[in-house]
Motif scaffolding. Structure first.
Motif, PDB file in Angstrom:
ATOM      1  N   GLY A  26     -80.367 -18.672  38.010  1.00  0.00           N
ATOM      2  CA  GLY A  26     -81.803 -18.432  38.200  1.00  0.00           C
ATOM      3  C   GLY A  26     -82.290 -19.237  39.386  1.00  0.00           C
ATOM      4  N   GLY A  28     -83.468 -22.035  39.886  1.00  0.00           N
ATOM      5  CA  GLY A  28     -83.057 -23.442  40.036  1.00  0.00           C
ATOM      6  C   GLY A  28     -81.784 -23.584  40.840  1.00  0.00           C
ATOM      7  N   ALA A  31     -83.010 -24.001  44.289  1.00  0.00           N
ATOM      8  CA  ALA A  31     -84.066 -25.013  44.499  1.00  0.00           C
ATOM      9  C   ALA A  31     -83.639 -26.052  45.540  1.00  0.00           C
ATOM     10  CB  ALA A  31     -84.396 -25.694  43.159  1.00  0.00           C
ATOM     11  N   HIS A 125     -82.175  -8.636  39.445  1.00  0.00           N
ATOM     12  CA  HIS A 125     -83.576  -8.422  39.840  1.00  0.00           C
ATOM     13  C   HIS A 125     -83.691  -7.940  41.274  1.00  0.00           C
ATOM     14  CE1 HIS A 125     -84.932 -11.371  36.439  1.00  0.00           C
ATOM     15  NE2 HIS A 125     -84.370 -10.270  35.987  1.00  0.00           N
ATOM     16  N   GLY A 203     -79.787 -23.101  36.171  1.00  0.00           N
ATOM     17  CA  GLY A 203     -81.065 -23.037  36.868  1.00  0.00           C
ATOM     18  C   GLY A 203     -81.970 -21.912  36.454  1.00  0.00           C
ATOM     19  N   VAL A 208     -87.226 -14.817  30.930  1.00  0.00           N
ATOM     20  CA  VAL A 208     -87.351 -13.392  31.264  1.00  0.00           C
ATOM     21  C   VAL A 208     -86.139 -12.620  30.736  1.00  0.00           C
ATOM     22  CG1 VAL A 208     -87.446 -11.759  33.199  1.00  0.00           C
ATOM     23  CG2 VAL A 208     -88.808 -13.854  33.270  1.00  0.00           C
ATOM     24  N   ASN A 229     -79.085 -27.609  33.697  1.00  0.00           N
ATOM     25  CA  ASN A 229     -80.494 -27.552  34.063  1.00  0.00           C
ATOM     26  C   ASN A 229     -81.035 -28.972  33.934  1.00  0.00           C
ATOM     27  OD1 ASN A 229     -83.347 -27.164  34.039  1.00  0.00           O
ATOM     28  ND2 ASN A 229     -83.070 -25.060  33.314  1.00  0.00           N
ATOM     29  N   PRO A 230     -81.763 -29.482  34.943  1.00  0.00           N
ATOM     30  CA  PRO A 230     -82.283 -30.856  34.808  1.00  0.00           C
ATOM     31  C   PRO A 230     -83.320 -30.984  33.698  1.00  0.00           C
ATOM     32  CG  PRO A 230     -83.115 -29.836  36.823  1.00  0.00           C
ATOM     33  CD  PRO A 230     -82.099 -28.911  36.253  1.00  0.00           C
ATOM     34  N   ASP A 231     -83.930 -29.835  33.331  1.00  0.00           N
ATOM     35  CA  ASP A 231     -84.900 -29.864  32.227  1.00  0.00           C
ATOM     36  C   ASP A 231     -84.330 -29.105  31.031  1.00  0.00           C
ATOM     37  OD1 ASP A 231     -86.689 -31.112  33.977  1.00  0.00           O
ATOM     38  OD2 ASP A 231     -87.299 -29.164  34.786  1.00  0.00           O
ATOM     39  N   ALA A 247     -78.121 -28.382  39.897  1.00  0.00           N
ATOM     40  CA  ALA A 247     -76.978 -27.530  40.263  1.00  0.00           C
ATOM     41  C   ALA A 247     -76.152 -28.144  41.388  1.00  0.00           C
ATOM     42  CB  ALA A 247     -77.489 -26.150  40.683  1.00  0.00           C
TER      43      ALA A 247
END
Ligand code: APR
Length: 260
Positions: A26, A28, A31, A125, A203, A208, A229-231, A247
């Protein structure tokens, strides 16, 4: 959930044993190449807009010049970005002799995986680089002439090019909210997950669907799933191979651990 900058022994072991790897990425993932994510409030020209109000066919019909300018500014940003260490680590992971197959299933519309040398990339997407006619669907090849570089970076309104076949408006080749995923791409992504023995989820907020359904589909058939993922992410199951890491830090560290 590991929060170290080095992967857990279990994750390294799972990755070492994996032959068929699928990587769901995703925003991330890009980023650290300077591409704003969707839900972490971005900065710059378009920060005050909610992508979900611009990324729809209705928004394009209502104000094509504004929507086209938004996508051209994103395409401009991607063209100036470079793949980060995470993108490059995935390409190196795919090239390891032990890796029988590595397929990237991305929600991103940038071309950074491809520019990092990735061979098998499925864009769920769509892509900023595959515009088509809003009316007849014809692919549009004239992007480079569509607007000057400076214009693309700063313009808040840009008239979309016209379709050479039917004179319809050219639209971005991305999947808008309310539109279905490209059927053949989605079917291939599901097939790859069905055959995988490891799914790396990198990320993505997992908000969705249909993309967010892939990790559970993998777990249900016994495939190991690691969320990087950092979160905290809704896709983490809290007990598995989840790793709270960026990442561009985690993927090179995972690759280095495999080569130890
Ligand atoms: N490394 C890894 N993950 C990161 C990093 C990083 N350096 N920086 C941020 N993240 C994580 C955030 O914590 C968040 O969970 O990336 C995720 C980005 O989430 P979103 O902005 O929601 O992006 P994404 O999950 O790709 O959105 C999915 O929604 O808006 C639609 O079509 C759009 O494809 C997009 C879809």
């Amino acid at each position: 959930m590991s929060t170290h900058t080095t992967p857990s022994e279990t994750l390294v072991a799972r990755c070492r044993a994996a032959r068929r790897i699928v990587v769901l990425t995703g925003a991330g993932m890009s980023a650290e190449s300077g591409i704003p994510t969707f839900r972490d409030r971005g900065t710059g020209l378009w920060a005050r807009f909610d992508p979900q109000t611009l990324a729809t066919a209705e928004a394009f019909q209502r104000d094509p010049d504004m929507v086209w300018a938004w996508y051209e500014s994103r395409r401009h940003g991607v063209s100036r970005a470079v793949p980060n260490a995470g993108h490059l680590a995935l390409t190196a992971l795919a090239a390891r002799p032990q890796t029988k197959s590595l397929t990237i299933v991305t929600q991103n519309v940038d071309d950074l995986h491809e520019r990092a040398g990735a061979q098998a990339v499925l864009h769920l997407h769509g892509s900023l680089f595959s515009p088509r006619c809003f009316d007849c669907g014809c692919e549009f090849k004239g992007l480079s002439e569509a607007a000057s570089d400076e214009n693309r970076q700063t313009a808040m309104r840009l008239p979309p090019p016209r379709c050479p076949a039917c004179d319809g408006l050219i639209r971005p080749g991305v999947v808008w909210f309310g539109e279905g995923l490209p059927k053949a791409v989605w079917r291939e992504a599901q097939r790859e997950v069905e055959r995988a023995d490891l799914l790396l989820v990198i990320g993505t907020s997992g908000l969705v669907y249909s993309a967010a359904s892939l990790p559970d589909a993998a777990r249900r058939r016994g495939c190991h799933v690691a969320v990087l993922n950092p979160d905290a992410s809704t896709l983490s199951d809290g007990v598995g191979l989840d790793w709270q890491v960026r990442a561009a830090v985690g993927l090179p560290a995972l690759l280095a651990a495999l080569d130890d």
